[in-house]
Motif scaffolding. Structure first.
Motif, PDB file in Angstrom:
ATOM      1  N   ILE A  16       1.054  -1.113  -0.074  1.00 36.49           N
ATOM      2  CA  ILE A  16      -0.019  -0.256   0.138  1.00 36.49           C
ATOM      3  C   ILE A  16       1.191   0.982  -0.062  1.00 36.49           C
ATOM      4  O   ILE A  16       0.600   2.305  -1.023  1.00 36.49           O
ATOM      5  N   ILE A  17       2.392   0.928   1.007  1.00 33.81           N
ATOM      6  CA  ILE A  17       2.507   2.903   1.078  1.00 33.81           C
ATOM      7  C   ILE A  17       3.588   2.750  -0.389  1.00 33.81           C
ATOM      8  O   ILE A  17       3.975   3.822  -0.917  1.00 33.81           O
ATOM      9  N   CYS A  21       1.451   5.994  -1.444  1.00 36.31           N
ATOM     10  CA  CYS A  21       1.914   7.356  -0.361  1.00 36.31           C
ATOM     11  C   CYS A  21       2.797   7.732  -1.034  1.00 36.31           C
ATOM     12  O   CYS A  21       3.504   7.363  -2.448  1.00 36.31           O
ATOM     13  N   TYR A  22       3.219   8.927  -0.907  1.00 30.17           N
ATOM     14  CA  TYR A  22       3.268   9.574  -1.253  1.00 30.17           C
ATOM     15  C   TYR A  22       3.989  11.045  -0.059  1.00 30.17           C
ATOM     16  O   TYR A  22       3.675  11.059   0.413  1.00 30.17           O
ATOM     17  N   GLU A  23       5.479  11.360  -0.411  1.00 34.22           N
ATOM     18  CA  GLU A  23       5.496  12.485   0.310  1.00 34.22           C
ATOM     19  C   GLU A  23       3.900  14.247   0.512  1.00 34.22           C
ATOM     20  O   GLU A  23       4.715  13.877  -0.764  1.00 34.22           O
ATOM     21  N   THR A  24       4.203  14.384   1.782  1.00 34.61           N
ATOM     22  CA  THR A  24       3.049  15.550   1.372  1.00 34.61           C
ATOM     23  C   THR A  24       1.790  15.087   2.257  1.00 34.61           C
ATOM     24  O   THR A  24       0.805  15.923   1.209  1.00 34.61           O
ATOM     25  N   MET A  25       1.595  13.301   2.063  1.00 36.20           N
ATOM     26  CA  MET A  25       0.524  13.053   1.226  1.00 36.20           C
ATOM     27  C   MET A  25       0.167  13.093   2.976  1.00 36.20           C
ATOM     28  O   MET A  25       0.426  13.092   4.303  1.00 36.20           O
ATOM     29  N   ASP A  26      -1.866  13.400   3.208  1.00 34.83           N
ATOM     30  CA  ASP A  26      -2.577  13.910   4.093  1.00 34.83           C
ATOM     31  C   ASP A  26      -2.123  12.234   4.948  1.00 34.83           C
ATOM     32  O   ASP A  26      -2.755  11.205   4.094  1.00 34.83           O
ATOM     33  N   VAL A  27      -2.727  12.452   6.524  1.00 36.28           N
ATOM     34  CA  VAL A  27      -2.928  11.092   6.790  1.00 36.28           C
ATOM     35  C   VAL A  27      -3.647  10.853   8.175  1.00 36.28           C
ATOM     36  O   VAL A  27      -4.471  12.261   8.748  1.00 36.28           O
ATOM     37  N   TRP A  45      -3.369   6.068   9.059  1.00 37.21           N
ATOM     38  CA  TRP A  45      -4.339   5.089   7.941  1.00 37.21           C
ATOM     39  C   TRP A  45      -4.149   6.146   6.751  1.00 37.21           C
ATOM     40  O   TRP A  45      -4.151   7.116   6.587  1.00 37.21           O
ATOM     41  N   VAL A  46      -4.699   5.595   5.474  1.00 40.88           N
ATOM     42  CA  VAL A  46      -4.629   6.548   4.438  1.00 40.88           C
ATOM     43  C   VAL A  46      -5.438   6.242   3.926  1.00 40.88           C
ATOM     44  O   VAL A  46      -6.287   4.730   3.257  1.00 40.88           O
TER      45      VAL A  46
END
Length: 106
Positions: A16-17, A21-27, A45-46
């Motif tokens: 999943i990561i 996922c990416y840098e600056t992504m809200d979680v 969680w994302v």
């Protein structure tokens, strides 16, 4: 503060990561006061969109125990916190990624 995510090697979290996922992504941070391993547990969680554009929340791990202890206090007091991926360390050949978050009041 900067917080470390642990448990990224369990279940399907590494995939999943790497895929979503990416840098600056809200979680999202969720308290788990009934967690049998840590009463201060905070899961991470994302939001992941599927082929049809529907977003579902997927867990990528937990805050490191020492960080969860600090973050659980304001969460339990009803304060709103924001969290964002600050860094993903995942060089080729690594079994599972390291994820660091920035967390703050907001």
């Amino acid at each position: 503060p900067r917080c470390y995510v642990v448990g990224t090697g369990y279940e399907d979290r590494a995939r999943i990561i790497r895929k979503h996922c990416y840098e600056t992504m809200d979680v999202k941070l969720r308290r788990e006061p009934n967690n049998p391993h840590d009463p201060n547990a905070v899961s991470v969680w994302v939001g992941v969109r599927n082929f049809f554009g529907i977003t579902s929340n997927k867990q990528i791990g937990y805050l490191k125990r020492s960080h969860a202890e600090r973050v659980s206090i304001p969460l339990d007091a009803g304060h709103s916190l924001w969290a964002q991926i600050d860094e993903i360390y995942d060089p080729p050949g690594r079994e599972y990624p390291n994820v660091k978050l920035n967390v703050g009041y907001g």
